[in-house]
Design a protein around this motif. Sequence first.
Motif, PDB file in Angstrom:
ATOM      1  N   ALA A 196       0.830  -1.207   0.000  1.00 32.48           N
ATOM      2  CA  ALA A 196       0.000   0.000   0.000  1.00 32.48           C
ATOM      3  C   ALA A 196       0.860   1.251   0.000  1.00 32.48           C
ATOM      4  N   ALA A 197       1.963   1.225   0.728  1.00 33.34           N
ATOM      5  CA  ALA A 197       2.835   2.396   0.832  1.00 33.34           C
ATOM      6  C   ALA A 197       3.434   2.777  -0.507  1.00 33.34           C
ATOM      7  N   ARG A 198       3.452   1.852  -1.452  1.00 36.14           N
ATOM      8  CA  ARG A 198       4.024   2.130  -2.780  1.00 36.14           C
ATOM      9  C   ARG A 198       2.975   2.616  -3.765  1.00 36.14           C
ATOM     10  N   ILE A 199       1.705   2.721  -3.304  1.00 34.34           N
ATOM     11  CA  ILE A 199       0.639   3.289  -4.134  1.00 34.34           C
ATOM     12  C   ILE A 199       0.652   4.809  -3.954  1.00 34.34           C
ATOM     13  N   GLU A 200       0.634   5.534  -5.060  1.00 35.79           N
ATOM     14  CA  GLU A 200       0.672   6.995  -4.972  1.00 35.79           C
ATOM     15  C   GLU A 200      -0.513   7.515  -4.159  1.00 35.79           C
ATOM     16  N   GLY A 201      -0.216   8.368  -3.181  1.00 33.01           N
ATOM     17  CA  GLY A 201      -1.266   8.956  -2.353  1.00 33.01           C
ATOM     18  C   GLY A 201      -1.486   8.255  -1.029  1.00 33.01           C
ATOM     19  N   ILE A 202      -0.810   7.128  -0.801  1.00 36.82           N
ATOM     20  CA  ILE A 202      -0.978   6.376   0.442  1.00 36.82           C
ATOM     21  C   ILE A 202       0.245   6.587   1.337  1.00 36.82           C
ATOM     22  N   TYR A 203      -0.007   6.962   2.583  1.00 35.05           N
ATOM     23  CA  TYR A 203       1.058   7.173   3.566  1.00 35.05           C
ATOM     24  C   TYR A 203       0.911   6.147   4.686  1.00 35.05           C
ATOM     25  N   VAL A 204       1.944   5.345   4.899  1.00 35.39           N
ATOM     26  CA  VAL A 204       1.942   4.334   5.960  1.00 35.39           C
ATOM     27  C   VAL A 204       2.991   4.754   6.996  1.00 35.39           C
ATOM     28  N   PRO A 205       2.560   5.305   8.131  1.00 38.48           N
ATOM     29  CA  PRO A 205       3.501   5.894   9.100  1.00 38.48           C
ATOM     30  C   PRO A 205       4.592   4.959   9.598  1.00 38.48           C
ATOM     31  N   MET A 206       4.295   3.654   9.706  1.00 38.74           N
ATOM     32  CA  MET A 206       5.278   2.726  10.274  1.00 38.74           C
ATOM     33  C   MET A 206       6.544   2.620   9.434  1.00 38.74           C
ATOM     34  N   PHE A 207       6.490   3.052   8.182  1.00 36.26           N
ATOM     35  CA  PHE A 207       7.645   2.954   7.302  1.00 36.26           C
ATOM     36  C   PHE A 207       8.414   4.266   7.170  1.00 36.26           C
ATOM     37  N   TYR A 208       8.236   5.161   8.137  1.00 32.03           N
ATOM     38  CA  TYR A 208       8.942   6.449   8.123  1.00 32.03           C
ATOM     39  C   TYR A 208       9.516   6.723   9.511  1.00 32.03           C
ATOM     40  N   HIS A 209      10.631   7.444   9.530  1.00 34.43           N
ATOM     41  CA  HIS A 209      11.299   7.739  10.798  1.00 34.43           C
ATOM     42  C   HIS A 209      11.677   9.222  10.851  1.00 34.43           C
ATOM     43  N   THR A 210      11.473   9.825  12.034  1.00 36.77           N
ATOM     44  CA  THR A 210      11.800  11.237  12.241  1.00 36.77           C
ATOM     45  C   THR A 210      12.983  11.371  13.187  1.00 36.77           C
ATOM     46  N   GLU A 211      13.914  12.247  12.817  1.00 37.26           N
ATOM     47  CA  GLU A 211      15.016  12.628  13.703  1.00 37.26           C
ATOM     48  C   GLU A 211      14.795  14.072  14.130  1.00 37.26           C
ATOM     49  N   TYR A 212      15.102  14.378  15.410  1.00 35.61           N
ATOM     50  CA  TYR A 212      14.894  15.723  15.941  1.00 35.61           C
ATOM     51  C   TYR A 212      16.220  16.361  16.350  1.00 35.61           C
ATOM     52  N   ARG A 213      16.272  17.669  16.228  1.00 40.39           N
ATOM     53  CA  ARG A 213      17.435  18.424  16.688  1.00 40.39           C
ATOM     54  C   ARG A 213      17.327  18.668  18.190  1.00 40.39           C
ATOM     55  N   GLU A 214      18.383  19.178  18.768  1.00 44.61           N
ATOM     56  CA  GLU A 214      18.384  19.464  20.207  1.00 44.61           C
ATOM     57  C   GLU A 214      17.342  20.511  20.584  1.00 44.61           C
ATOM     58  N   ASP A 215      17.041  21.437  19.670  1.00 44.78           N
ATOM     59  CA  ASP A 215      16.057  22.477  19.982  1.00 44.78           C
ATOM     60  C   ASP A 215      14.614  21.996  19.802  1.00 44.78           C
ATOM     61  N   GLY A 216      14.421  20.719  19.437  1.00 46.14           N
ATOM     62  CA  GLY A 216      13.082  20.158  19.304  1.00 46.14           C
ATOM     63  C   GLY A 216      12.527  20.185  17.899  1.00 46.14           C
ATOM     64  N   THR A 217      13.165  20.918  16.981  1.00 42.80           N
ATOM     65  CA  THR A 217      12.679  20.955  15.601  1.00 42.80           C
ATOM     66  C   THR A 217      13.110  19.689  14.865  1.00 42.80           C
ATOM     67  N   ILE A 218      12.491  19.451  13.712  1.00 43.87           N
ATOM     68  CA  ILE A 218      12.755  18.232  12.945  1.00 43.87           C
ATOM     69  C   ILE A 218      14.058  18.368  12.161  1.00 43.87           C
ATOM     70  N   ALA A 219      14.927  17.358  12.291  1.00 46.08           N
ATOM     71  CA  ALA A 219      16.183  17.334  11.541  1.00 46.08           C
ATOM     72  C   ALA A 219      16.010  16.602  10.215  1.00 46.08           C
ATOM     73  N   SER A 220      15.216  15.515  10.231  1.00 49.34           N
ATOM     74  CA  SER A 220      14.986  14.750   9.004  1.00 49.34           C
ATOM     75  C   SER A 220      13.750  13.887   9.158  1.00 49.34           C
ATOM     76  N   PHE A 221      13.170  13.546   8.019  1.00 48.53           N
ATOM     77  CA  PHE A 221      12.007  12.661   7.967  1.00 48.53           C
ATOM     78  C   PHE A 221      12.192  11.785   6.740  1.00 48.53           C
ATOM     79  N   GLU A 222      12.440  10.493   6.944  1.00 52.82           N
ATOM     80  CA  GLU A 222      12.824   9.630   5.836  1.00 52.82           C
ATOM     81  C   GLU A 222      12.082   8.298   5.880  1.00 52.82           C
ATOM     82  N   PRO A 223      11.827   7.708   4.697  1.00 54.38           N
ATOM     83  CA  PRO A 223      11.278   6.347   4.663  1.00 54.38           C
ATOM     84  C   PRO A 223      12.321   5.344   5.126  1.00 54.38           C
ATOM     85  N   THR A 224      11.862   4.229   5.685  1.00 56.16           N
ATOM     86  CA  THR A 224      12.775   3.223   6.233  1.00 56.16           C
ATOM     87  C   THR A 224      12.813   1.950   5.408  1.00 56.16           C
TER      88      THR A 224
END
Length: 621
Positions: A196-224
């Motif tokens: 499903a995650a490979r169908i255009e328009g479908i987002y599956v949260p379990m296959f993505y990872h977020t990294e945060y900076r020390e100030d709390g803002t987002i450093a990166s958001f990438e598929p896994t």
Amino acid sequence: MRKLALSDEILLKVEKPARYIGGEVNSVMKDRDKVDIRFAMCFPDVYEIGMSHLGIQILYDMFNRMEDVWCERVYSPWTDLDRIMREEHIPLFALESQDPIKDFDFLGITIQYEMCYTNILQVLDLSGIPLLAAQRDEDCPIVIGGGPCAYNPEPLADFFDLFYIGEGETVYRKLLDVYKENKSSGGSRRDFLLKAARIEGIYVPMFYHTEYREDGTIASFEPTEPGVPAVVKKQVVMDMAQTTYPERPIVPFIKVTQDRVVLEIQRGCIRGCRFCQAGMLYRPTRERDVETLKEYARRMLESTGHEEISLSSLSSSDYSKLEELVSFLIDECNERGINISLPSLRIDAFSLDVMSKVQDVKKSSLTFAPEAGSQRMRDVINKGLTEEDILTGAGQAFEGGWNKVKLYFMLGLPTETREDMEAIAVLADKVARRYYEIPKDQRNGKCQITASSSFFIPKPFTPFQWARMYSNEEYIARAAIVKHAFQDQLNRKSLKYNWHDAEVTVLEGILARGDRRVGRAVLEAYRSGCIYDAWTENFHYEKWLEAFEKTGIDLAFYNERERGADEIFPWDFIDIGVTKQFLRREWERAMRGEVTPNCRQQCSGCGVARWKGGVCVEGKN
């Protein structure tokens, strides 16, 4: 004959039992043994609200036209039945079959409003579905989120298996086919979600990872996982003639919020108001064919017996065939004794002429939405409305027999000054003054000008997504400034002022722009007893504050700071067509007080031309 999930004894104990029995006119019954997929469509609010939602009706109709799918409905049980279901261990059920939701293949939840987030957890909990997606096994339905709040899905990411980004008429069939193929081949739940995650328009949260900076803002958001896209593209129907429309909408047994036939005349908006999320999300503007709309109107009135029809659009006045359609409806509805509702009209001579034909002017009030009191502030938000437009429209209305006007404003907008706040009262007084300029013998009694202000919330995918908000105390102080200004006006006896709940605004703000970490607070608030937060009698701000404190969520971090130009937003992985560069450019124009022409006057290069093969629907490239 269906057996109801609730006994007569229980139904007699709850308010409005008709909310739970199903069997309404035009609801769809199928043989469960002759379909491959069972889909429970949920609106996480009380029945009367959910039954008024056009999107649910469209999807319900679309799914049930598929021979292999049976789509049923479920809504949030009201607090009285919620208590009984927990005490008696009664699982949440679908209205049509009365079968438990947990037995379905899919649970699709429309996420229309941030204040319904705890109701989503209520629906999962009462269904016996683990609240966290990571804890669900092969026997649980696939939980899908969609609707406007899905454009920042991160605060809810831990609770959903997948999100559908865009309009439902596009890739749902492909998604269901992938599900059937995966099931027949013995694939696991995870196998399906990866496909499903490979169908255009479908987002599956379990296959993505977020990294945060020390100030709390987002450093990166990438598929896994390999093959999972870094960017999820909004799905859009470009040819409205290819979409289905519910010609036999469900008729409820009890009065609901929008108890009428609803005719969607177009999608999108040309106006470009900088605070308006819908105006950006639903670009480009796409009109429905007027002859098709006439036929829809006839069929829906015949199939429902409703005594009112309403046009649905973000800005009905911008529909190019409005005059022809309204003339047809007036002729058709006058013969049948049916009322016509025309929301989202700009108050001009044509609109007033139409409304005078379809409304009893002695009983109705007109609504203007200047949004800001001063012209400077209206230019900042790109409202495209001058004081002359407002006063001319009001004057024409008063001369046509109206004497009640509602004015809607926002407080807390970017760059707002005390003078801008006080200008709300000054403008309301000028509208009243315009009434009293009419000769006394031509007036319709005393006039009543009611001004209401909500507190501004910067939403994702708007030019104001970089803006700061204020604290509860600061919002109340701003409302007090406006209230005092009203008391100083010449026509104050004809003026009334009220404002929305500042506490709700603060909460809505953090849920609107929050990241995945905010979900911890949503879960904690639900566990502390928060449901139906959109309902004043059930809203407990203190419990929410305790939930934020307990989970380490800083309200000020999310609400009370202006975002930097290069900050990564939790929703940046979604491509809605409108580019972030355009939105930033509009933010900078707002800070300079510059107005951007609407799409029909001049293309502003927002990016949605990509959906029309390089040619913008409204503007000229």
